[in-house]
Design a protein around this motif. Structure first.
Motif, mmCIF file in Angstrom:
data_model
loop_
_atom_site.group_PDB
_atom_site.id
_atom_site.type_symbol
_atom_site.label_atom_id
_atom_site.label_comp_id
_atom_site.label_asym_id
_atom_site.label_seq_id
_atom_site.Cartn_x
_atom_site.Cartn_y
_atom_site.Cartn_z
ATOM 1 N N GLY A 58 15.224 6.707 -2.942
ATOM 2 C CA GLY A 58 16.029 5.929 -2.779
ATOM 3 C C GLY A 58 16.627 5.544 -1.521
ATOM 4 O O GLY A 58 16.671 3.964 -1.919
ATOM 5 N N SER A 59 15.346 5.409 -0.612
ATOM 6 C CA SER A 59 15.711 4.850 0.626
ATOM 7 C C SER A 59 14.771 3.957 0.448
ATOM 8 O O SER A 59 13.442 3.579 0.769
ATOM 9 C CB SER A 59 14.937 5.325 2.004
ATOM 10 N N TYR A 60 14.738 2.778 0.583
ATOM 11 C CA TYR A 60 14.733 0.977 0.395
ATOM 12 C C TYR A 60 13.463 0.788 1.626
ATOM 13 O O TYR A 60 12.575 0.247 1.218
ATOM 14 C CB TYR A 60 16.046 -0.229 0.867
ATOM 15 N N PHE A 61 14.465 1.630 3.178
ATOM 16 C CA PHE A 61 13.374 1.620 4.185
ATOM 17 C C PHE A 61 11.755 2.309 3.491
ATOM 18 O O PHE A 61 10.651 1.712 4.233
ATOM 19 C CB PHE A 61 13.816 1.597 5.248
ATOM 20 N N VAL A 62 12.518 3.205 3.529
ATOM 21 C CA VAL A 62 10.657 4.320 3.590
ATOM 22 C C VAL A 62 9.826 3.279 1.893
ATOM 23 O O VAL A 62 8.888 3.425 1.434
ATOM 24 C CB VAL A 62 11.122 5.748 2.830
ATOM 25 N N GLU A 63 10.858 3.132 0.627
ATOM 26 C CA GLU A 63 9.900 2.591 -0.105
ATOM 27 C C GLU A 63 9.226 1.234 -0.184
ATOM 28 O O GLU A 63 8.613 0.886 -0.459
ATOM 29 C CB GLU A 63 11.609 2.599 -1.396
ATOM 30 N N ALA A 64 9.803 0.503 0.763
ATOM 31 C CA ALA A 64 9.426 -0.942 1.359
ATOM 32 C C ALA A 64 8.281 -0.776 1.795
ATOM 33 O O ALA A 64 6.789 -0.702 1.499
ATOM 34 C CB ALA A 64 10.056 -1.514 2.175
ATOM 35 N N LEU A 65 8.392 0.413 2.964
ATOM 36 C CA LEU A 65 6.740 0.908 3.360
ATOM 37 C C LEU A 65 5.386 1.711 2.656
ATOM 38 O O LEU A 65 5.179 1.715 2.346
ATOM 39 C CB LEU A 65 7.499 1.902 4.338
ATOM 40 N N THR A 66 6.085 2.025 1.218
ATOM 41 C CA THR A 66 5.046 2.892 0.390
ATOM 42 C C THR A 66 4.451 1.959 -0.419
ATOM 43 O O THR A 66 3.601 1.582 -0.890
ATOM 44 C CB THR A 66 6.296 3.519 0.014
ATOM 45 N N ASN A 67 5.825 0.776 -0.891
ATOM 46 C CA ASN A 67 4.621 -0.151 -1.773
ATOM 47 C C ASN A 67 3.540 -1.229 -0.483
ATOM 48 O O ASN A 67 3.173 -1.433 -0.719
ATOM 49 C CB ASN A 67 6.194 -1.244 -1.719
ATOM 50 N N MET A 69 1.569 -0.253 1.683
ATOM 51 C CA MET A 69 0.933 0.820 2.075
ATOM 52 C C MET A 69 0.204 1.047 0.870
ATOM 53 O O MET A 69 -1.281 1.065 1.391
ATOM 54 C CB MET A 69 1.318 2.621 2.583
ATOM 55 N N GLU A 70 0.431 0.819 -0.600
ATOM 56 C CA GLU A 70 0.100 0.876 -1.553
ATOM 57 C C GLU A 70 -0.649 -0.577 -1.979
ATOM 58 O O GLU A 70 -2.221 -1.037 -1.998
ATOM 59 C CB GLU A 70 0.658 0.930 -2.921
ATOM 60 N N ARG A 71 -0.254 -1.395 -1.218
ATOM 61 C CA ARG A 71 -0.604 -3.283 -1.390
ATOM 62 C C ARG A 71 -2.043 -3.200 -0.703
ATOM 63 O O ARG A 71 -2.987 -3.602 -1.544
ATOM 64 C CB ARG A 71 0.644 -4.259 -0.634
ATOM 65 N N GLN A 72 -2.028 -2.656 0.858
ATOM 66 C CA GLN A 72 -2.764 -2.825 1.636
ATOM 67 C C GLN A 72 -4.147 -1.486 1.008
ATOM 68 O O GLN A 72 -5.479 -1.596 1.365
ATOM 69 C CB GLN A 72 -2.570 -2.437 3.117
ATOM 70 N N ALA A 73 -3.564 -0.549 0.291
ATOM 71 C CA ALA A 73 -4.623 0.104 0.362
ATOM 72 C C ALA A 73 -5.929 -0.693 -1.362
ATOM 73 O O ALA A 73 -6.498 -0.422 -1.169
ATOM 74 C CB ALA A 73 -4.353 1.964 -0.464
ATOM 75 N N TYR A 74 -4.887 -1.043 -1.922
ATOM 76 C CA TYR A 74 -6.040 -1.783 -3.085
ATOM 77 C C TYR A 74 -6.473 -3.077 -2.247
ATOM 78 O O TYR A 74 -7.478 -3.109 -2.835
ATOM 79 C CB TYR A 74 -4.339 -2.343 -4.181
ATOM 80 N N GLU A 75 -5.928 -3.252 -1.705
ATOM 81 C CA GLU A 75 -6.572 -4.224 -1.068
ATOM 82 C C GLU A 75 -8.045 -3.831 -0.438
ATOM 83 O O GLU A 75 -9.156 -4.637 -0.611
ATOM 84 C CB GLU A 75 -6.101 -5.082 0.292
ATOM 85 N N TYR A 76 -8.581 -2.330 -0.326
ATOM 86 C CA TYR A 76 -9.803 -1.833 0.518
ATOM 87 C C TYR A 76 -10.171 -1.690 -0.180
ATOM 88 O O TYR A 76 -11.166 -2.171 -0.589
ATOM 89 C CB TYR A 76 -8.991 -0.930 1.086
ATOM 90 N N PHE A 77 -9.086 -1.282 -1.910
ATOM 91 C CA PHE A 77 -10.595 -1.001 -2.719
ATOM 92 C C PHE A 77 -11.011 -2.665 -3.630
ATOM 93 O O PHE A 77 -12.202 -1.901 -3.891
ATOM 94 C CB PHE A 77 -9.458 -0.883 -4.121
ATOM 95 N N ASP A 78 -10.258 -3.866 -3.537
ATOM 96 C CA ASP A 78 -11.030 -4.380 -3.704
ATOM 97 C C ASP A 78 -11.546 -5.352 -2.935
ATOM 98 O O ASP A 78 -13.067 -5.875 -3.354
ATOM 99 C CB ASP A 78 -9.640 -5.981 -3.497
#
Length: 211
Positions: A58-67, A69-78
């Protein structure tokens, strides 16, 4: 390492390993291994972080960082897909180049003091840092050579040769190589012997330094 381990626990890791303080210098000493183990045990038993299934839920800060990180990971996959997959990316030195660039960036940040590393570029003391290095028994290599010679004398040479030939044939095909490797181990083929067979099929990958 403690901060990284705690972050792993907070992130819901299923398995955790903490590196010993001397791991970059030699095989870990008993003292260094014990400190690494105690780091995990203190987090598990004293911090209270394991008392809640998701302490940061429920922490917005942590969830924002997670999102992010996920976005950048998918950039690498691409980017990897643009090379045609992992193998072509390896052959193009993509991963090696990314690691080299990240190391170069990190060192620049440390050298310019934009990133503070305690004891390295700030809060420095004059005292000598002493890290216990594992000392190997000088006669250990001799004993290992004797054990290896004894093993080679006792094993079935026909079974050993057939097992390595099977590893080679399987490596040259598209079949699952694991059963062949297991049989080679049962035939007492050494790791070096088995690796040499695989090198004969696949060759050896050489990386160039890219910055």
């Amino acid at each position: 390492t403690t901060l990284q381990a705690l972050a792993g626990v907070l992130g819901g890791t299923q398995s955790l390993h903490t590196n010993s303080m001397d791991e970059a210098l030699a095989l870990p000493s008993d003292k260094a291994v014990r400190i690494a183990l105690r780091t995990q045990q203190i987090i598990a038993e004293e911090s209270g972080v394991t008392n809640t299934a998701d302490p940061l839920g429920g922490s917005y800060f942590v969830e924002a960082l997670t999102n992010e990180m996920e976005r950048q990971a998918y950039e690498y996959f691409d980017r990897i897909e643009e090379f045609g997959g992992v193998i072509p990316a390896i052959k193009a030195n993509f991963f090696q180049g990314e690691i080299a660039r990240a190391s170069y960036w990190f060192q620049n940040e440390v050298d310019s003091r934009n990133k503070i590393v305690v004891g390295v570029n700030d809060y420095i003391t004059d005292e000598t840092i002493e890290i216990p290095i594992l000392e190997m028994d000088p006669k250990g290599e001799e004993r290992q050579r004797e054990r290896l010679a004894s093993l080679r004398a006792r094993r079935d040479p026909a079974r050993w040769q057939e097992a390595l030939d099977n590893v080679r044939r399987t490596a040259e095909s598209d079949n699952n190589i694991m059963p062949a490797l297991i049989e080679a181990a049962h035939a007492y083929a050494t790791l070096g012997e088995t690796t040499n067979v695989l090198k004969g099929v696949f060759g050896v990958q050489h990386f160039s330094n890219v910055v």
